[in-house]
Design a protein around this motif. Structure first.
Motif, PDB file in Angstrom:
ATOM      1  N   SER A 173       1.250   0.318  15.793  1.00 48.43           N
ATOM      2  CA  SER A 173       2.569   0.011  16.334  1.00 48.43           C
ATOM      3  C   SER A 173       3.305  -1.023  15.495  1.00 48.43           C
ATOM      4  O   SER A 173       4.519  -1.174  15.621  1.00 48.43           O
ATOM      5  N   THR A 174       2.584  -1.753  14.636  1.00 56.07           N
ATOM      6  CA  THR A 174       3.193  -2.758  13.767  1.00 56.07           C
ATOM      7  C   THR A 174       2.649  -2.594  12.342  1.00 56.07           C
ATOM      8  O   THR A 174       1.785  -1.757  12.083  1.00 56.07           O
ATOM      9  N   ASP A 175       3.168  -3.415  11.428  1.00 56.05           N
ATOM     10  CA  ASP A 175       2.714  -3.378  10.040  1.00 56.05           C
ATOM     11  C   ASP A 175       1.474  -4.239   9.803  1.00 56.05           C
ATOM     12  O   ASP A 175       1.044  -4.395   8.662  1.00 56.05           O
ATOM     13  N   ILE A 216       0.841  -1.201   0.000  1.00 60.78           N
ATOM     14  CA  ILE A 216       0.000   0.000   0.000  1.00 60.78           C
ATOM     15  C   ILE A 216       0.875   1.249   0.000  1.00 60.78           C
ATOM     16  O   ILE A 216       0.603   2.226  -0.714  1.00 60.78           O
ATOM     17  N   ALA A 217       1.945   1.230   0.808  1.00 60.34           N
ATOM     18  CA  ALA A 217       2.850   2.381   0.863  1.00 60.34           C
ATOM     19  C   ALA A 217       3.493   2.636  -0.495  1.00 60.34           C
ATOM     20  O   ALA A 217       3.602   3.780  -0.943  1.00 60.34           O
ATOM     21  N   GLU A 218       3.888   1.555  -1.184  1.00 62.47           N
ATOM     22  CA  GLU A 218       4.493   1.709  -2.506  1.00 62.47           C
ATOM     23  C   GLU A 218       3.480   2.289  -3.496  1.00 62.47           C
ATOM     24  O   GLU A 218       3.832   3.119  -4.345  1.00 62.47           O
ATOM     25  N   LYS A 219       2.230   1.873  -3.380  1.00 59.32           N
ATOM     26  CA  LYS A 219       1.179   2.353  -4.292  1.00 59.32           C
ATOM     27  C   LYS A 219       1.000   3.866  -4.173  1.00 59.32           C
ATOM     28  O   LYS A 219       0.771   4.564  -5.155  1.00 59.32           O
ATOM     29  N   TYR A 220       1.129   4.370  -2.948  1.00 58.08           N
ATOM     30  CA  TYR A 220       0.938   5.804  -2.729  1.00 58.08           C
ATOM     31  C   TYR A 220       2.259   6.580  -2.738  1.00 58.08           C
ATOM     32  O   TYR A 220       2.271   7.795  -2.560  1.00 58.08           O
ATOM     33  N   GLY A 221       3.374   5.872  -2.915  1.00 60.01           N
ATOM     34  CA  GLY A 221       4.663   6.546  -3.005  1.00 60.01           C
ATOM     35  C   GLY A 221       5.171   7.111  -1.692  1.00 60.01           C
ATOM     36  O   GLY A 221       5.865   8.130  -1.683  1.00 60.01           O
ATOM     37  N   ILE A 222       4.835   6.458  -0.562  1.00 55.12           N
ATOM     38  CA  ILE A 222       5.284   6.933   0.742  1.00 55.12           C
ATOM     39  C   ILE A 222       5.865   5.768   1.535  1.00 55.12           C
ATOM     40  O   ILE A 222       5.835   4.619   1.094  1.00 55.12           O
ATOM     41  N   LYS A 223       6.374   6.057   2.733  1.00 59.85           N
ATOM     42  CA  LYS A 223       6.935   5.021   3.590  1.00 59.85           C
ATOM     43  C   LYS A 223       5.828   4.323   4.395  1.00 59.85           C
ATOM     44  O   LYS A 223       4.797   4.924   4.691  1.00 59.85           O
ATOM     45  N   SER A 224       6.092   3.080   4.752  1.00 61.00           N
ATOM     46  CA  SER A 224       5.153   2.346   5.607  1.00 61.00           C
ATOM     47  C   SER A 224       4.976   3.046   6.951  1.00 61.00           C
ATOM     48  O   SER A 224       3.885   3.075   7.522  1.00 61.00           O
ATOM     49  N   SER A 225       6.056   3.648   7.430  1.00 64.61           N
ATOM     50  CA  SER A 225       5.985   4.323   8.728  1.00 64.61           C
ATOM     51  C   SER A 225       5.005   5.492   8.691  1.00 64.61           C
ATOM     52  O   SER A 225       4.329   5.769   9.696  1.00 64.61           O
ATOM     53  N   THR A 226       4.916   6.167   7.556  1.00 60.80           N
ATOM     54  CA  THR A 226       3.973   7.284   7.447  1.00 60.80           C
ATOM     55  C   THR A 226       2.538   6.806   7.644  1.00 60.80           C
ATOM     56  O   THR A 226       1.739   7.453   8.331  1.00 60.80           O
ATOM     57  N   ILE A 227       2.212   5.634   7.081  1.00 57.79           N
ATOM     58  CA  ILE A 227       0.865   5.080   7.249  1.00 57.79           C
ATOM     59  C   ILE A 227       0.651   4.624   8.683  1.00 57.79           C
ATOM     60  O   ILE A 227      -0.422   4.825   9.259  1.00 57.79           O
ATOM     61  N   ARG A 228       1.677   3.997   9.278  1.00 61.34           N
ATOM     62  CA  ARG A 228       1.546   3.558  10.675  1.00 61.34           C
ATOM     63  C   ARG A 228       1.263   4.755  11.583  1.00 61.34           C
ATOM     64  O   ARG A 228       0.379   4.720  12.431  1.00 61.34           O
TER      65      ARG A 228
END
Length: 398
Positions: free
Chosen positions: A175-177, A157-169
Motif C-alpha cells: 500500500s506504500t513505497d 528499483i523501479a528505475e533499474k527495471y524500467g517500470i513504475k513504482s506502482s507496478t512493483i507495489r
C-alpha cells in the motif's frame, strides 16, 4: 537293268542342290518354332513371377499398415515409446548439464531459487539480472525476483527495471513505497498489474475495471488462457499489461473550507478535513483539466507557461527532487495526522528542500512538464493514511 557291285548310284548336280535346299528350309522352320516356343515360355514364367512378387509385396504392406497404424499394436507402441523415451532422456541430461554449468560459472548467484510468475528463476541480490530456465508454462513477459539491499528505495528499483513504482507495489500487494532490507520483491518486466479473477468476472469486466485491453490480456496470459476459448476460473491470477489496481473508495468528507490549517500546541500540525488552501491560489488563469478517479489519483491543473505552486497547508517537506515513477520534479509535504500532499511535474526551480518546514501559501515548486507528462500542469494529490483520496473533498480548486 541291275547294277553291279562295282557300280555307283549316280545323282546329278541339280538333284543334289535341290536336296540341300530342302534340308536348310526344314531346319529353319524347326528352329523358328523352337525360338517361338522358348519366347512364349519366358513370357509366361516372367509374368507368373512378377505376379507372385507383387502379391507378396502387397501382403507385406498390408501387414505393416495393420501393425503400425490400424491396430496401434505393440510394435507401434514399443517403437513410439522408445523414441519418446530417448528424446526425453537427452533433453533432461542436456538441461541438467546446462544448469550445472551456469551455477558453477556464477559463484555470486543465490542458492535459493523459486517459481515466480510460473517461471523457474535464479536471482542475484540487488540487481536486475535474472537467469531463466525454459518452461512449457512460461508467460510471454519476464518476471524477476529482487532482493532488497541496504540503501535501496522502491523508486530506484523501479528505475533499474524500467517500470513504475506502482507496478512493483501492485505485484507485491503493497500500500506504500516502504520496503525493508532482505525483502523479496516480485517484479514484472513491463508495467501492469496482477489481479485475481473474482466470481462472475469476465475479460471485458476485468479490462474495464483495471484499465486494460482484452486482446492484450489474452496475449500475455496465453500460458493459462486458451486464445480460442478464453475461460476464466475464480482465483486465477492474470497479468494486465499497462493496467492499474483501482484505488479504494474513500469515505465521503464534508466540504467545509477554511483559509489555512491551525497549528496545535507543541508545534505539531493538525489538519482537519477541509482546511487546505488552493495550491494555485496565486496563479490566475489556470485551467482544471482532469479530476480524481479510480485510475487517476489526483487533480490536474494547467497554466500555459507555468507558475509558482504553493503549499496547500503547514507542514514538513518529506521529499523535494526527482521521482523515478513518473512524478518528475516534485514535492511531498507531511501535514501531520497521517495527511500528505503531493505536487508533481514541476521544473528544476524549487522553493524548498527536503526537511524544510513550510507554511500554507509558501512557494515550493514552479509548474512544468517533467516525468510522465503531456503538457505543462500540476498534478495535485491528497493522501490520508497512505491512501490517495479526492483532493476536492479537502480544497476548492474550481
Amino acid at each position: 537293268m541291275a547294277l553291279g557291285t562295282n557300280q555307283r548310284f549316280y545323282v546329278s548336280p541339280k538333284q543334289r542342290d535341290q536336296k540341300d535346299k530342302m534340308v536348310v528350309r526344314e531346319f529353319s522352320e524347326v528352329f523358328s518354332k523352337y525360338l517361338v516356343l522358348r519366347f512364349r515360355q519366358t513370357v509366361v514364367f516372367s509374368s507368373a513371377f512378377l505376379e507372385v512378387v507383387i502379391s507378396a509385396g502387397a501382403g507385406v504392406k498390408a501387414w505393416a499398415v495393420q501393425r503400425m497404424f490400424w491396430g496401434r499394436s505393440s510394435l507401434y507402441r514399443s517403437s513410439f515409446h522408445f523414441v519418446v523415451s530417448l528424446v526425453t532422456i537427452i533433453a533432461v541430461l542436456s538441461g541438467i548439464s546446462t544448469r550445472l554449468n551456469i551455477i558453477s560459472a556464477s559463484s555470486s548467484l543465490e542458492s535459493n531459487s523459486g517459481i515466480i510468475g510460473r517461471q523457474d528463476v535464479i536471482f542475484q541480490s540487488g540487481t536486475a539480472e535474472t537467469i531463466f530456465i525454459a518452461s512449457a508454462n512460461q508467460p510471454d513477459y519476464p518476471v524477476y525476483k529482487h532482493k532488497v539491499e541496504q540503501g535501496e528505495t522502491l523508486s530506484e528499483i523501479a528505475e533499474k527495471y524500467g517500470i513504475k513504482s506502482s507496478t512493483i507495489r501492485w505485484a507485491n500487494s503493497m500500500s506504500t513505497d516502504t520496503i525493508r532490507v532482505g525483502q523479496i520483491l516480485r517484479i514484472p518486466g513491463i508495467d501492469g498489474a496482477f489481479v485475481q479473477v473474482k466470481k462472475g468476472d469476465t475479460l471485458e469486466r476485468i479490462a474495464q475495471r483495471n484499465k486494460g485491453n482484452v486482446a492484450d490480456i489474452i496475449d500475455l496470459n496465453s500460458n493459462i488462457i486458451d486464445p480460442q476459448n478464453p475461460v476464466l476460473t475464480e482465483g486465477m491470477e492474470l497479468f494486465i499489461p499497462g493496467g492499474e489496481i483501482p484505488l479504494p473508495t474513500a469515505a465521503p468528507v464534508a466540504r467545509t473550507y477554511a483559509a489555512a490549517p491551525r497549528p496545535a500546541t507543541g508545534g505539531a500540525v493538525v489538519v482537519p478535513s477541509g482546511t487546505f488552501i488552493n495550491p494555485l491560489s496565486n496563479c490566475p488563469g489556470y485551467v482544471y483539466i482532469r479530476g480524481f478517479s479510480p485510475w487517476h489519483g489526483g487533480v490536474d491543473l494547467a497554466k500555459a507557461g507555468g507558475c509558482w505552486i504553493n503549499a496547500a497547508g503547514n507542514g514538513r517537506v518529506l521529499r523535494a527532487g526527482w521521482g523515478y515513477a513518473g512524478e518528475g520534479f516534485h514535492v511531498v509535504i507531511d501535514h501531520g495526522g497521517g495527511v500528505w500532499t503531493r505536487y508533481y511535474h514541476g521544473t528544476r526551480q524549487f522553493g524548498v528542500s527536503t526537511g524544510d518546514t513550510v507554511t500554507a501559501g509558501q512557494s515550493i515548486l514552479y509548474m512544468g512538464c517533467t516525468g510522465y507528462c503531456t503538457g505543462t500542469h500540476l498534478h495535485f494529490e491528497v493522501v490520508v493514511n497512505g491512501v490517495r483520496v479526492n483532493p476536492e473533498s479537502y480544497v476548492r480548486v474550481r
